[in-house]
Design a protein around this motif. Structure first.
Motif, short mmCIF file in Angstrom:
data_model
loop_
_atom_site.label_atom_id
_atom_site.label_comp_id
_atom_site.label_asym_id
_atom_site.label_seq_id
_atom_site.Cartn_x
_atom_site.Cartn_y
_atom_site.Cartn_z
N SER A 1 0.85 -1.19 0.00
CA SER A 1 0.00 0.00 0.00
C SER A 1 0.88 1.23 0.00
N THR A 2 0.43 2.26 -0.73
CA THR A 2 1.19 3.50 -0.82
C THR A 2 0.27 4.68 -0.52
N GLY A 3 0.82 5.87 -0.60
CA GLY A 3 0.05 7.09 -0.38
C GLY A 3 -0.41 7.74 -1.66
N MET A 4 -0.33 7.03 -2.79
CA MET A 4 -0.71 7.61 -4.07
C MET A 4 -2.22 7.66 -4.21
N LEU A 5 -2.73 8.82 -4.58
CA LEU A 5 -4.17 9.02 -4.73
C LEU A 5 -4.50 9.40 -6.16
N ALA A 6 -4.10 8.58 -7.10
CA ALA A 6 -4.30 8.91 -8.51
C ALA A 6 -4.32 7.64 -9.34
N ARG A 7 -4.75 7.81 -10.58
CA ARG A 7 -4.75 6.69 -11.51
C ARG A 7 -3.88 6.99 -12.72
N ASN A 8 -3.12 8.04 -12.66
CA ASN A 8 -2.31 8.46 -13.80
C ASN A 8 -0.86 8.08 -13.61
N GLY A 9 0.03 8.65 -14.43
CA GLY A 9 1.44 8.31 -14.42
C GLY A 9 2.10 8.58 -13.08
N SER A 10 3.12 7.79 -12.80
CA SER A 10 3.88 7.95 -11.56
C SER A 10 5.33 7.55 -11.82
N ILE B 1 2.56 15.67 -6.97
CA ILE B 1 2.87 15.40 -5.57
C ILE B 1 4.13 14.53 -5.51
N ILE B 2 4.97 14.79 -4.53
CA ILE B 2 6.11 13.92 -4.23
C ILE B 2 5.91 13.38 -2.83
N LYS B 3 5.96 12.05 -2.70
CA LYS B 3 5.80 11.38 -1.41
C LYS B 3 7.14 10.77 -0.99
N ASN B 4 7.42 10.82 0.32
CA ASN B 4 8.66 10.22 0.81
C ASN B 4 8.48 8.72 1.01
N LYS B 5 9.51 8.08 1.51
CA LYS B 5 9.48 6.62 1.67
C LYS B 5 8.44 6.16 2.68
N LEU C 1 4.28 9.82 2.96
CA LEU C 1 3.78 11.14 3.36
C LEU C 1 4.29 12.16 2.36
N THR C 2 3.53 13.24 2.18
CA THR C 2 3.96 14.28 1.25
C THR C 2 5.29 14.86 1.70
N MET C 3 6.25 14.87 0.79
CA MET C 3 7.58 15.40 1.08
C MET C 3 7.47 16.91 1.35
N GLN C 4 8.35 17.40 2.20
CA GLN C 4 8.39 18.84 2.50
C GLN C 4 8.49 19.62 1.19
N ASN C 5 7.56 20.56 0.97
CA ASN C 5 7.49 21.40 -0.24
C ASN C 5 7.19 20.57 -1.49
N GLY C 6 6.61 19.38 -1.32
CA GLY C 6 6.37 18.47 -2.43
C GLY C 6 4.97 18.50 -3.01
N GLU C 7 4.25 19.60 -2.83
CA GLU C 7 2.91 19.72 -3.39
C GLU C 7 2.87 20.76 -4.50
N GLN C 8 1.83 20.69 -5.29
CA GLN C 8 1.54 21.65 -6.35
C GLN C 8 2.67 21.78 -7.38
N LEU C 9 3.22 20.63 -7.78
CA LEU C 9 4.18 20.62 -8.87
C LEU C 9 3.43 20.68 -10.19
N VAL C 10 4.02 21.31 -11.18
CA VAL C 10 3.42 21.29 -12.51
C VAL C 10 3.50 19.85 -13.01
N ALA C 11 2.34 19.23 -13.18
CA ALA C 11 2.28 17.85 -13.65
C ALA C 11 0.82 17.55 -13.97
N GLN C 12 0.50 17.44 -15.25
CA GLN C 12 -0.91 17.41 -15.60
C GLN C 12 -1.30 16.37 -16.62
N TRP C 13 -0.59 15.32 -16.75
CA TRP C 13 -0.95 14.35 -17.76
C TRP C 13 -0.61 12.96 -17.30
#
Length: 166
Positions: free
Chosen positions: A47-56, A87-91, A94-106
């Motif tokens: 199980s991971t913290g990913m909340l998406a169905r797109n590329g990773s 989003i960037i998640k650590n090991k 959890l969301t990495m420090q300053n790891g939100e709202q990256l340009v990534a839309q596909w």
């Protein structure tokens, strides 16, 4: 001369194998909180913290331990109307420090590249296709936050023409 060529070829192969072995892709993160660890046979789901169905993208150290992962679409941020939803998640998932709202839309829009095999710095390249068109990168330092990493530079634009995952 022939012996020197053979020796040089063998030496280069050894160096390439040593460099390649520093990071691996034995842990895959994808889908809604899904992942697979290929370190064991047979592979083990996780199980991971990913909340998406797109590329990773994800990256492991040479012992197949997950370092961090990222993905380009988060349901929560979409519901807030934010297009910069990478989003960037650590090991620890959890969301990495300053790891939100990256340009990534596909769908296939993120890739992790280590700066070198002896450094703790990584680049995460992203593609902006919807509102922030272009190629972007982010810099992660895994030495920060007690080894969990931190995004030290975010959403740096490399070019402005359209990027596609063709």
């Amino acid at each position: 001369m022939k012996n020197k060529s053979i020796l040089l070829t063998i030496l280069l192969n050894i160096i390439c194998q040593i460099n390649y072995a520093q990071f691996n892709g034995n842990v895959w993160v994808f889908g809604d909180s899904a992942g697979i660890n290929f370190k064991t046979a047979p592979p083990v789901p996780l199980s991971t913290g990913m909340l998406a169905r797109n590329g990773s993208a994800s990256i492991c150290n040479n012992n197949s331990n997950l370092l961090f992962y990222c993905y380009g679409y988060d349901y929560y941020l979409e519901n807030l109307g934010l297009f910069r939803s990478g989003i960037i998640k650590n090991k620890n998932h959890l969301t990495m420090q300053n790891g939100e709202q990256l340009v990534a839309q596909w769908y296939h829009d993120m890739i992790i590249i280590p700066k070198s095999n002896i450094d703790s710095t990584f680049y995460v390249f992203t593609a902006g296709i919807v509102s922030d068109i272009g190629l972007w990168y982010n810099i992660i330092d895994l030495k920060l936050q007690g080894g969990l990493g931190e995004v030290v530079q975010k959403n740096i634009k490399l070019q402005t023409f359209s990027v596609y995952d063709g």
